[in-house]
Write a protein that holds these residues in place. Structure first.
Motif: not given
Length: 230
Positions: A75-80
């Motif tokens: 995870v490098s970008l925000k995950l919903s």
């Protein structure tokens, strides 16, 4: 069939979700139920870790309840929650296929058949907030592999190829657990146990569709035991 996704408190907070807790027996601690995969529930425990102290880069560790089969979602970008759900629905099968191909437990052609049969089963995602303490130790070990490997490689984010490599290694090594029903120690290989479980699901699905009840008698279906005992 429910694809039960049990999020730790940390993952629940990361997702900014308000997940329900599993029901618990009176007098027992809430939120630490023991998970078990059966014919109705396919249970996975999920945890999120920082790749280094308070780092922006994180890794979600996903571990199946019975087999301790584990894989990683960098995870490098925000995950919903919705995005994570979509990834989980197919990544466990892809990771199983990758591991089977490397482990050479069954022929590549039979891996394709296995995935085809699993695609006929409807896995309905269901999220809860829960941490199975008996799985936590295995997840902690996996987390240590991630953080130490990243440190040794001088990396901040876990590359997809490295995530796959780590998962394959862990899923082909012996695991030891205590069976809470029999209180006996068990030793097994995660990928072998997960494959056996999937075979059971396929058999149940065939019976539900009034197909052959003998999984070994169908040439299009893989008999796990044939390969395990060769």
């Amino acid at each position: 069939m429910l694809l039960c996704l049990s999020a730790s408190n940390a993952l629940n907070k990361y997702l900014k979700a308000d997940l329900p807790r599993l029901p618990h027996e009176p007098g027992k601690q809430a939120g630490v139920n023991t998970l078990n995969s059966d014919s109705d529930n396919f249970n996975w425990q999920l945890q999120i870790i920082d790749n280094s102290y308070k780092s922006r880069e994180k890794t979600i560790i996903v571990c199946e309840a019975n087999s301790r089969f584990t894989f990683f979602i960098p995870v490098s970008l925000k995950l919903s929650q919705e995005e994570l759900t979509q990834r989980l629905q197919y990544e466990w099968q892809l990771m199983m296929a990758e591991t089977l191909e490397v482990y050479q437990l069954i022929p590549r052609s039979d891996i394709a058949v296995l995935l085809s049969e699993l695609s006929k089963i409807e896995f309905t995602p269901h999220w809860v907030k829960n941490t199975d303490l008996s799985i936590s130790g295995h997840i902690s070990d996996a987390a240590l592999w991630v953080t130490q490997t990243l440190q040794e490689e001088g990396l901040y984010d876990l590359p997809k190829e490295l995530a796959i490599e780590l998962a394959i290694y862990l899923n082909t090594q012996p695991k030891r657990i205590t069976n809470k029903a029999t209180r006996r120690k068990e030793k097994f290989i995660p990928i072998e146990r997960l494959l056996g479980y999937c075979q059971t699901l396929i058999t149940s699905e065939q019976r539900g569709n009034k197909a052959s009840t003998d999984i070994a008698g169908n040439n299009n279906i893989i008999n796990f035991r044939d390969y395990l005992h060769r």
